[in-house]
Structure formats: structure tokens, C-alpha cells
Design an enzyme around this catalytic site. Structure first.
Site, PDB file in Angstrom:
ATOM      1  N   SER A 183       0.894  -1.190  -0.039  1.00 46.31           N
ATOM      2  CA  SER A 183      -0.126   0.106   0.010  1.00 46.31           C
ATOM      3  C   SER A 183       0.819   1.247  -0.012  1.00 46.31           C
ATOM      4  CB  SER A 183      -0.898   0.037   1.236  1.00 46.31           C
ATOM      5  OG  SER A 183      -1.779   1.146   1.349  1.00 46.31           O
ATOM      6  N   TYR A 231      -1.852  -1.255  10.625  1.00 44.85           N
ATOM      7  CA  TYR A 231      -1.828  -1.821   9.245  1.00 44.85           C
ATOM      8  C   TYR A 231      -0.705  -0.948   8.333  1.00 44.85           C
ATOM      9  CZ  TYR A 231      -3.759  -1.578   4.363  1.00 44.85           C
ATOM     10  OH  TYR A 231      -3.981  -1.766   2.983  1.00 44.85           O
TER      11      TYR A 231
HETATM   12  N1  LIG Z   1      -8.557  -1.007  -1.282  1.00 46.49           N
HETATM   13  C1  LIG Z   1      -7.674   0.112  -0.935  1.00 46.49           C
HETATM   14  O1  LIG Z   1      -7.904   1.191  -0.757  1.00 46.49           O
HETATM   15  C2  LIG Z   1      -6.177  -0.795  -0.966  1.00 46.49           C
HETATM   16  C3  LIG Z   1      -5.393   0.348  -0.922  1.00 46.49           C
HETATM   17  C4  LIG Z   1      -3.903  -0.308  -0.823  1.00 46.49           C
HETATM   18  C5  LIG Z   1      -3.809  -1.640  -0.300  1.00 46.49           C
HETATM   19  N2  LIG Z   1      -4.732  -2.446  -0.535  1.00 46.49           N
HETATM   20  C6  LIG Z   1      -4.500  -3.749  -0.198  1.00 46.49           C
HETATM   21  O2  LIG Z   1      -4.992  -4.610  -1.229  1.00 46.49           O
HETATM   22  C7  LIG Z   1      -5.312  -5.929  -0.896  1.00 46.49           C
HETATM   23  C8  LIG Z   1      -6.598  -6.073  -1.132  1.00 46.49           C
HETATM   24  O3  LIG Z   1      -7.783  -5.452  -0.413  1.00 46.49           O
HETATM   25  P1  LIG Z   1      -9.102  -5.033  -1.128  1.00 46.49           P
HETATM   26  O4  LIG Z   1      -9.122  -3.566  -0.998  1.00 46.49           O
HETATM   27  O5  LIG Z   1      -9.552  -5.751  -2.156  1.00 46.49           O
HETATM   28  O6  LIG Z   1     -10.191  -5.589   0.227  1.00 46.49           O
HETATM   29  P2  LIG Z   1     -11.132  -6.746   0.285  1.00 46.49           P
HETATM   30  O7  LIG Z   1     -12.231  -6.505  -0.846  1.00 46.49           O
HETATM   31  O8  LIG Z   1     -11.684  -6.612   1.698  1.00 46.49           O
HETATM   32  O9  LIG Z   1     -10.184  -7.984   0.223  1.00 46.49           O
HETATM   33  C9  LIG Z   1      -9.572  -8.715   1.000  1.00 46.49           C
HETATM   34  C10 LIG Z   1      -9.297  -9.835   0.654  1.00 46.49           C
HETATM   35  O10 LIG Z   1      -8.617 -10.689   1.667  1.00 46.49           O
HETATM   36  C11 LIG Z   1      -9.264 -11.966   1.914  1.00 46.49           C
HETATM   37  N3  LIG Z   1      -8.607 -12.135   3.425  1.00 46.49           N
HETATM   38  C12 LIG Z   1      -8.846 -11.642   4.463  1.00 46.49           C
HETATM   39  N4  LIG Z   1      -8.246 -12.063   5.717  1.00 46.49           N
HETATM   40  C13 LIG Z   1      -7.822 -13.367   5.129  1.00 46.49           C
HETATM   41  C14 LIG Z   1      -7.240 -14.617   5.576  1.00 46.49           C
HETATM   42  N5  LIG Z   1      -6.990 -14.533   6.920  1.00 46.49           N
HETATM   43  N6  LIG Z   1      -7.060 -15.505   4.894  1.00 46.49           N
HETATM   44  C15 LIG Z   1      -7.353 -15.533   3.576  1.00 46.49           C
HETATM   45  N7  LIG Z   1      -7.780 -14.462   2.935  1.00 46.49           N
HETATM   46  C16 LIG Z   1      -7.984 -13.461   3.793  1.00 46.49           C
HETATM   47  C17 LIG Z   1     -10.699 -11.721   1.681  1.00 46.49           C
HETATM   48  O11 LIG Z   1     -11.344 -12.703   1.793  1.00 46.49           O
HETATM   49  P3  LIG Z   1     -11.884 -13.738   2.876  1.00 46.49           P
HETATM   50  O12 LIG Z   1     -12.608 -12.755   3.724  1.00 46.49           O
HETATM   51  O13 LIG Z   1     -12.825 -14.452   2.024  1.00 46.49           O
HETATM   52  O14 LIG Z   1     -10.894 -14.423   3.374  1.00 46.49           O
HETATM   53  C18 LIG Z   1     -10.636 -10.523   0.970  1.00 46.49           C
HETATM   54  O15 LIG Z   1     -11.000 -11.381  -0.372  1.00 46.49           O
HETATM   55  C19 LIG Z   1      -5.025  -5.910   0.545  1.00 46.49           C
HETATM   56  O16 LIG Z   1      -3.954  -6.436   1.135  1.00 46.49           O
HETATM   57  C20 LIG Z   1      -5.158  -4.340   1.232  1.00 46.49           C
HETATM   58  O17 LIG Z   1      -4.294  -3.999   2.049  1.00 46.49           O
HETATM   59  C21 LIG Z   1      -5.950  -2.110  -0.563  1.00 46.49           C
END
Ligand SMILES: NC(=O)c1ccc[n+]([C@@H]2O[C@H](COP(=O)([O-])OP(=O)(O)OC[C@H]3O[C@@H](n4cnc5c(N)ncnc54)[C@H](OP(=O)(O)O)[C@@H]3O)[C@@H](O)[C@H]2O)c1
Length: 260
Positions: A138, A151
Site C-alpha cells: 500500500s 496496518y
Molecule cells: N482498497 C484499498 O484502498 C487498498 C489500498 C492499498 C492496499 N490495499 C490492499 O489490497 C489488498 C486487497 O484489499 P481489497 O481492497 O481488495 O479489500 P477486500 O475486498 O476486503 O479484500 C481482502 C481480501 O483478503 C481476503 N482475506 C482477508 N483475511 C484473510 C485471511 N485470513 N485468509 C485468507 N484471505 C483473507 C478476503 O477474503 P476472505 O474474507 O474470504 O478470506 C478478501 O478477499 C489488501 O492487502 C489491502 O491491504 C487496498
């Protein structure tokens, strides 16, 4: 990286950035295995994308990772790309007593999870052509968001680990890439409708375009402001510092040159 013909294992591939990336890579001609905890959601994504496959995985436990990685390598021996995308984000208060359970949850999912998963796959990946380990970090790893201190710290640590691993794997066939997204509209912190966040579709389109280049850091235009804060020459410095350390000579890279 080569963006077709791979066999890709991606965590958190059933929602948000992970799902959109998995679908874009699937459409680009890769075999994609999505892995996360919610079985029903995984199955729905697979049904919507014929040819995709799924595996239930909880990245927050060492045992869960060991057995899922073993199963994945046995069932899909062609896996040559592992994308550590799963992550959770929660608000905290670094100025007060931190909730220990919450802290452990974030650290085990966002930091230990990717380290353990990579560790479980790395020897397998060394035997593969065009092998890639990827981390979704991130921009908050470069400039922390204070109300999400734990985080942000996990993402800074992931960035650091990725650089060490890139250096240590420099003579292998395994590349280490990092996607550092800006704020993107997903379920994370309920940001689906957030106007300040980047819509998911253009984020993925831009990300796929950069992935097709030789870049180690995959940054969309919007991420550059925060990424450039610690200094874009950081990796060159880290490489010089580590080369010098391993060869026993003093580094010509002056640590005081690195802006904090
Ligand atoms: N959206 C943003 O603004 C942003 C910005 C920078 C970085 N990111 C990063 O991008 C990545 C994806 O996030 P997102 O924004 O797409 O959010 P999201 O839709 O909430 O996706 C997170 C995913 O991680 C999975 N997950 C969470 N805990 C887990 C566990 N213990 N074991 C296996 N899977 C797990 C969840 O699936 P389950 O709940 O089914 O396990 C979900 O599919 C993350 O690493 C986040 O930090 C996001």
C-alpha cells in the site's frame, strides 16, 4: 512480467482488488487459482469465470498455509506466480492502549501470512520458468495513515521484506514484485462508494499495463505522490548497501542520504 501463460496462485482473490486482478489475469490467458476463507464467495467467482479454480485458505495461521500450499503445489504443479493480496485494515489508536487481539490479527494476516506463504512456495518457484512472487502492499507503507498505524506498519514491513527477498533471489529465476495501491474503491474500510478513492476498474487497467513492463514496483499514477516521499532511489541504495555488506567492503551508499 510476462502477463500470459502463467499459473497464478492469488490470495484474497474472491473480492476487491484480488478478484479484479484475478479476472484480468484470467482473461489475459493465465490459469488462475484464487484462495481465501469464504468458500461460497470463492465458488461464485469461479462460476462467473469458467476455468478459474479455488482453494480455501486462511493466511493468518501457519498450519493453514502449510497445508494449502502443499495441496496447491500437488494439484497445480505448474504454479509459477504467487500473489500475496489478502489483507485486512482496521482503525486503531497508536496514542492509546492497543487492542492486542486486533493487533495480532492484522500482523498475522498482513505480514506473517505473506512471509509464510512465500516461504512455503519459494523452493517450488525456484524450479519454474518466469517465476514471480508478488506482494500487494500500500502507499500507506511509505506514508502511514496514523489512525491505521498497525496496518500501515505491516505494509511498510512487507515493502522492506520484498526488497530483502528481491536481493536474496537476484541470482535465481524468481522475480519479486510489489503492487502498492493508492486508496481504491473496495470493501476495505467500506470504501466502495468513497469518492476520494480510485475506482477499481481503472486501477486494474493501469496496474495490468504496468505489470506488462519490467518494473519491480507496480504503481499507478495516483500512487506516485506518496511513493516518492521516501525517495525513488531507495532500492538502488538497498542493493548497493547489501552488495557491499556481503562483499565485506564499506558501502559507498551513505545512509544519511536516505530520507526517512
Ligand atoms: N482498497 C484499498 O484502498 C487498498 C489500498 C492499498 C492496499 N490495499 C490492499 O489490497 C489488498 C486487497 O484489499 P481489497 O481492497 O481488495 O479489500 P477486500 O475486498 O476486503 O479484500 C481482502 C481480501 O483478503 C481476503 N482475506 C482477508 N483475511 C484473510 C485471511 N485470513 N485468509 C485468507 N484471505 C483473507 C478476503 O477474503 P476472505 O474474507 O474470504 O478470506 C478478501 O478477499 C489488501 O492487502 C489491502 O491491504 C487496498
Amino acid at each position: 512480467m510476462k502477463t500470459n501463460g502463467n499459473t497464478i496462485f492469488i490470495t484474497g482473490g474472491a473480492s476487491g482488488i484480488g478478484r479484479a486482478l484475478a479476472e484480468a489475469l484470467h482473461q489475459a490467458g493465465n490459469t488462475v487459482i484464487i484462495a481465501s476463507r469464504r468458500k461460497a464467495l470463492l465458488e461464485a467467482v469461479v462460476q462467473a469465470n469458467p476455468g478459474m479454480v479455488s482453494l480455501v485458505l486462511d493466511v493468518s495461521t501457519a498450519d493453514g498455509i502449510q497445508s494449502a500450499a502443499k495441496e496447491a503445489i500437488t494439484r497445480f504443479p505448474d504454479i509459477n506466480v504467487v500473489i500475496n493480496n489478502a489483507g485486512i485494515m482496521q482503525i486503531d489508536d497508536a496514542a492509546a492502549v492497543l487492542d492486542d487481539a486486533q493487533m495480532l490479527d492484522i500482523l498475522s494476516t498482513n505480514l506473517l501470512g505473506p512471509m509464510r506463504l512465500t516461504s512455503a512456495f519459494v523452493e517450488h518457484l525456484k524450479t519454474k520458468k518466469d517465476a514471480v512472487i508478488m506482494y500487494v502492499t500500500s502507499v500507506l507503507g511509505f506514508v502511514p495513515l496514523a489512525p491505521a498505524a498497525v496496518y500501515s506498519a505491516t505494509k511498510a514491513a512487507m515493502h522492506s521484506f520484498a526488497m530483502s527477498q528481491r536481493f536474496m533471489l537476484r541470482n535465481s529465476g524468481v522475480r519479486v514484485l510489489e503492487i502498492a495501491p493508492p486508496w481504491v474503491q473496495t470493501d476495505l474500510l467500506n470504501s466502495n462508494e468513497e469518492p476520494r478513492a480510485m475506482p477499481l476498474k481503472p486501477f486494474i487497467e493501469e496496474t495490468m499495463a504496468v505489470l506488462a513492463t519490467d518494473a519491480d514496483e507496480i504503481l499507478v499514477e495516483r500512487a506516485n505522490v506518496l511513493r516518492s516521499r521516501p525517495g525513488p532511489g531507495e532500492m538502488a541504495f538497498v542493493t548497493e548497501f547489501n552488495r557491499a555488506f556481503l562483499s565485506g567492503v564499506s558501502s559507498t551508499a551513505n545512509p544519511t542520504d536516505v530520507r526517512a
